[in-house]
Design a protein around this motif. Sequence first.
Motif, PDB file in Angstrom:
ATOM      1  N   LYS A  66       0.842  -1.200   0.000  1.00  0.00           N
ATOM      2  CA  LYS A  66       0.000   0.000   0.000  1.00  0.00           C
ATOM      3  C   LYS A  66       0.882   1.257   0.000  1.00  0.00           C
ATOM      4  O   LYS A  66       2.034   1.205   0.427  1.00  0.00           O
ATOM      5  N   PRO A  67       0.314   2.400  -0.427  1.00  0.00           N
ATOM      6  CA  PRO A  67       1.137   3.617  -0.494  1.00  0.00           C
ATOM      7  C   PRO A  67       1.369   4.280   0.868  1.00  0.00           C
ATOM      8  O   PRO A  67       2.052   5.305   0.928  1.00  0.00           O
ATOM      9  N   GLY A  68       0.828   3.714   1.931  1.00  0.00           N
ATOM     10  CA  GLY A  68       1.026   4.281   3.262  1.00  0.00           C
ATOM     11  C   GLY A  68      -0.102   3.821   4.173  1.00  0.00           C
ATOM     12  O   GLY A  68      -0.832   2.880   3.842  1.00  0.00           O
ATOM     13  N   VAL A  69      -0.211   4.468   5.324  1.00  0.00           N
ATOM     14  CA  VAL A  69      -1.345   4.191   6.210  1.00  0.00           C
ATOM     15  C   VAL A  69      -2.546   4.952   5.642  1.00  0.00           C
ATOM     16  O   VAL A  69      -2.456   6.159   5.392  1.00  0.00           O
ATOM     17  N   LEU A  70      -3.645   4.229   5.417  1.00  0.00           N
ATOM     18  CA  LEU A  70      -4.796   4.824   4.733  1.00  0.00           C
ATOM     19  C   LEU A  70      -5.919   5.168   5.706  1.00  0.00           C
ATOM     20  O   LEU A  70      -6.190   4.402   6.638  1.00  0.00           O
ATOM     21  N   LEU A  71      -6.572   6.309   5.455  1.00  0.00           N
ATOM     22  CA  LEU A  71      -7.777   6.654   6.222  1.00  0.00           C
ATOM     23  C   LEU A  71      -8.926   5.735   5.823  1.00  0.00           C
ATOM     24  O   LEU A  71      -9.752   5.354   6.651  1.00  0.00           O
ATOM     25  N   ASP A  72      -8.959   5.382   4.538  1.00  0.00           N
ATOM     26  CA  ASP A  72      -9.954   4.431   4.027  1.00  0.00           C
ATOM     27  C   ASP A  72      -9.185   3.298   3.356  1.00  0.00           C
ATOM     28  O   ASP A  72      -8.558   3.505   2.312  1.00  0.00           O
ATOM     29  N   ALA A  73      -9.224   2.125   3.958  1.00  0.00           N
ATOM     30  CA  ALA A  73      -8.400   1.006   3.486  1.00  0.00           C
ATOM     31  C   ALA A  73      -8.675   0.669   2.020  1.00  0.00           C
ATOM     32  O   ALA A  73      -7.840   0.060   1.350  1.00  0.00           O
ATOM     33  N   GLU A  74      -9.849   1.072   1.512  1.00  0.00           N
ATOM     34  CA  GLU A  74     -10.214   0.759   0.119  1.00  0.00           C
ATOM     35  C   GLU A  74      -9.750   1.827  -0.866  1.00  0.00           C
ATOM     36  O   GLU A  74      -9.922   1.668  -2.067  1.00  0.00           O
ATOM     37  N   ASP A  75      -9.229   2.921  -0.351  1.00  0.00           N
ATOM     38  CA  ASP A  75      -8.934   4.059  -1.230  1.00  0.00           C
ATOM     39  C   ASP A  75      -7.477   4.506  -1.059  1.00  0.00           C
ATOM     40  O   ASP A  75      -7.106   5.162  -0.083  1.00  0.00           O
ATOM     41  N   ASP A  76      -6.656   4.147  -2.052  1.00  0.00           N
ATOM     42  CA  ASP A  76      -5.224   4.425  -1.973  1.00  0.00           C
ATOM     43  C   ASP A  76      -4.888   5.914  -1.994  1.00  0.00           C
ATOM     44  O   ASP A  76      -3.737   6.294  -1.758  1.00  0.00           O
ATOM     45  N   SER A  77      -5.893   6.753  -2.289  1.00  0.00           N
ATOM     46  CA  SER A  77      -5.613   8.196  -2.309  1.00  0.00           C
ATOM     47  C   SER A  77      -5.730   8.824  -0.922  1.00  0.00           C
ATOM     48  O   SER A  77      -5.511  10.026  -0.764  1.00  0.00           O
ATOM     49  N   THR A  78      -6.067   8.008   0.093  1.00  0.00           N
ATOM     50  CA  THR A  78      -6.308   8.578   1.433  1.00  0.00           C
ATOM     51  C   THR A  78      -5.127   8.361   2.375  1.00  0.00           C
ATOM     52  O   THR A  78      -5.305   8.107   3.570  1.00  0.00           O
ATOM     53  N   VAL A  79      -3.918   8.460   1.823  1.00  0.00           N
ATOM     54  CA  VAL A  79      -2.720   8.259   2.651  1.00  0.00           C
ATOM     55  C   VAL A  79      -2.617   9.341   3.722  1.00  0.00           C
ATOM     56  O   VAL A  79      -2.789  10.537   3.438  1.00  0.00           O
ATOM     57  N   ILE A  80      -2.354   8.932   4.936  1.00  0.00           N
ATOM     58  CA  ILE A  80      -2.074   9.869   6.030  1.00  0.00           C
ATOM     59  C   ILE A  80      -0.607  10.273   5.921  1.00  0.00           C
ATOM     60  O   ILE A  80       0.273   9.412   5.952  1.00  0.00           O
ATOM     61  N   ASP A  81      -0.338  11.564   5.754  1.00  0.00           N
ATOM     62  CA  ASP A  81       1.051  12.005   5.561  1.00  0.00           C
ATOM     63  C   ASP A  81       1.874  11.849   6.834  1.00  0.00           C
ATOM     64  O   ASP A  81       2.988  11.343   6.801  1.00  0.00           O
ATOM     65  N   ILE A  82       1.316  12.343   7.935  1.00  0.00           N
ATOM     66  CA  ILE A  82       2.056  12.333   9.196  1.00  0.00           C
ATOM     67  C   ILE A  82       1.152  11.772  10.285  1.00  0.00           C
ATOM     68  O   ILE A  82      -0.003  12.189  10.424  1.00  0.00           O
ATOM     69  N   LEU A  83       1.696  10.810  11.016  1.00  0.00           N
ATOM     70  CA  LEU A  83       0.910  10.190  12.097  1.00  0.00           C
ATOM     71  C   LEU A  83       1.658  10.369  13.403  1.00  0.00           C
ATOM     72  O   LEU A  83       2.804   9.938  13.540  1.00  0.00           O
ATOM     73  N   GLN A  84       0.992  11.025  14.347  1.00  0.00           N
ATOM     74  CA  GLN A  84       1.577  11.226  15.677  1.00  0.00           C
ATOM     75  C   GLN A  84       0.698  10.518  16.696  1.00  0.00           C
ATOM     76  O   GLN A  84      -0.442  10.142  16.403  1.00  0.00           O
ATOM     77  N   PRO A  85       1.182  10.326  17.914  1.00  0.00           N
ATOM     78  CA  PRO A  85       0.453   9.483  18.880  1.00  0.00           C
ATOM     79  C   PRO A  85      -0.996   9.897  19.122  1.00  0.00           C
ATOM     80  O   PRO A  85      -1.882   9.029  19.162  1.00  0.00           O
ATOM     81  N   ALA A  86      -1.255  11.190  19.266  1.00  0.00           N
ATOM     82  CA  ALA A  86      -2.623  11.620  19.590  1.00  0.00           C
ATOM     83  C   ALA A  86      -3.579  11.302  18.439  1.00  0.00           C
ATOM     84  O   ALA A  86      -4.693  10.795  18.647  1.00  0.00           O
ATOM     85  N   TYR A  87      -3.105  11.578  17.212  1.00  0.00           N
ATOM     86  CA  TYR A  87      -3.927  11.306  16.030  1.00  0.00           C
ATOM     87  C   TYR A  87      -4.176   9.801  15.898  1.00  0.00           C
ATOM     88  O   TYR A  87      -5.295   9.353  15.621  1.00  0.00           O
ATOM     89  N   TYR A  88      -3.104   9.017  16.142  1.00  0.00           N
ATOM     90  CA  TYR A  88      -3.218   7.552  16.072  1.00  0.00           C
ATOM     91  C   TYR A  88      -4.261   7.063  17.074  1.00  0.00           C
ATOM     92  O   TYR A  88      -5.125   6.236  16.742  1.00  0.00           O
ATOM     93  N   ALA A  89      -4.215   7.615  18.301  1.00  0.00           N
ATOM     94  CA  ALA A  89      -5.173   7.200  19.339  1.00  0.00           C
ATOM     95  C   ALA A  89      -6.603   7.512  18.900  1.00  0.00           C
ATOM     96  O   ALA A  89      -7.514   6.683  19.069  1.00  0.00           O
TER      97      ALA A  89
END
Lengths: 275, 275
Positions: free
Chosen positions: B200-223
């Motif tokens: 996959k191109p990264g961590v996705l907001l929508d697992a079905e949509d490769d255009s929804t890559v999360i650019d930066i993931l920090q602990p609070a957002y991950y939680a």
Amino acid sequence: MQIEKLVVIKIGGNIVDDKNALSDFLSTFATLAKSREDTALILVHGGGKIATKIGNQLGIESKYVDGRRITDDATIDLVTMVYGGLANKQIVAQLQANGCNALGLTGADANIMLANKRPVKSDANGNPLDYGWVGDVQQKGVNSEILYTLIQAGITPVLAPLTHDGKGHILNTNADTIAQETAKALSEKFEVHLIYSFEKPGVLLDAEDDSTVIDILQPAYYASLKAEQKIFAGMIPKLDNAFAALNNGVAKVIIGKAEKLPLLLSGESGTSIIL
Amino acid sequence: MQIEKLVVIKIGGNIVDDKNALSDFLSTFATLAKSREDTALILVHGGGKIATKIGNQLGIESKYVDGRRITDDATIDLVTMVYGGLANKQIVAQLQANGCNALGLTGADANIMLANKRPVKSDANGNPLDYGWVGDVQQKGVNSEILYTLIQAGITPVLAPLTHDGKGHILNTNADTIAQETAKALSEKFEVHLIYSFEKPGVLLDAEDDSTVIDILQPAYYASLKAEQKIFAGMIPKLDNAFAALNNGVAKVIIGKAEKLPLLLSGESGTSIIL
């Protein structure tokens, strides 16, 4: 302490194939590796029959011409797996268990041994003879600098009988040749002894009688034994290689039984070949 | 120039299995390895389906519990051959052909990664669950000194997903774990980035949509994403591991497509995971 001496030890496939013999040998080898701070060891191992056995299970036919394996595409993958993976890593793991800091290498790793794919030649009947993915070590093909760095870092290199061509291909190379080329290249940096271990207790005056080991073999004596046809046919290329090594900087070549390793190192067993 | 930065790059079995994709990746990897004198690279590779395929031909049944391979006696020999021999040496030879001075290693080589054989546990029904020859990396089990020495000598280590127990046994260890432990241990010596490449191109907001890559993931957002159940189930252990690495000295973890390697390094592709 400064490392001044190096012993390159080649074990044949017959030991690699025998779990108990291999385990005993590696325990002895590790003890020797730890015992003398001024001496480093390098282990070179052959392949053994396990490659043929696994090849048969995989439907890879073993083809030979004049006793030499033809290394086709399937066979180079097979020996890369078996020599570079299974045999090499089992030896390394066992040496580590015995307190010897072994590191397994093929010729591709850190570019330690560059070879040329053997050219296709004509056989006696004029037909093309292609050994396949077989490598002949290049002139100055041994990267002695990185082997020196590893040895100085306390590492014991364990070399599989595989080289590479620098173009992305692994090549199958005789373990005796790997040992000889390594010994020659490192003789610029250390006093090098080269031990070929095999199933006999040394070079024999009578091939049928194990009690007739020649203790010391020098060029003139070797020439006279050859003239009298007292040297066993298969032994001649081994001895020619041994003298070639001596003529290229190696201090001493010893031929004898792997089970006698400490006595081979001390010169109390086997045949010592010197100039 | 002094080497100050290290990038540990893990590629999955799907690339190892695809000759063309692997060849393209290694060419790009070698170019990157040669391009920046202050940055060293380490490559960690998975096993791929070739082990299963060869295992089937050898009559070695692949057994899984909860998606994890059970590593019996025959299987550890198989993966030692295929991961430590075939895959590792083909990668090394190709990197060498591209001018990158690669050296292939298992955890047994130079004792670079010590693991404990996973203890037999009980499954949900109270039956014994034995993963076999599977290794969990020991606390302080990574020998960062020798990896440091190799890197300073201009070597690019290529790690197979195999460790050892220090008692003579090779152990099967997840490649993600190998990459993470290596990155953590070497963060004492370098600024370390850890790249997990996958399909996959990264961590996705929508697992079905490769255009929804999360650019930066920090602990609070991950939680918050976990609380909203927006993170794909299989991704959670990967991300938990990523944050564990960050909490143990790794500067940045990047998740993305192997085909985009240069952009993953520059932060222009994939998901950057930071504290």
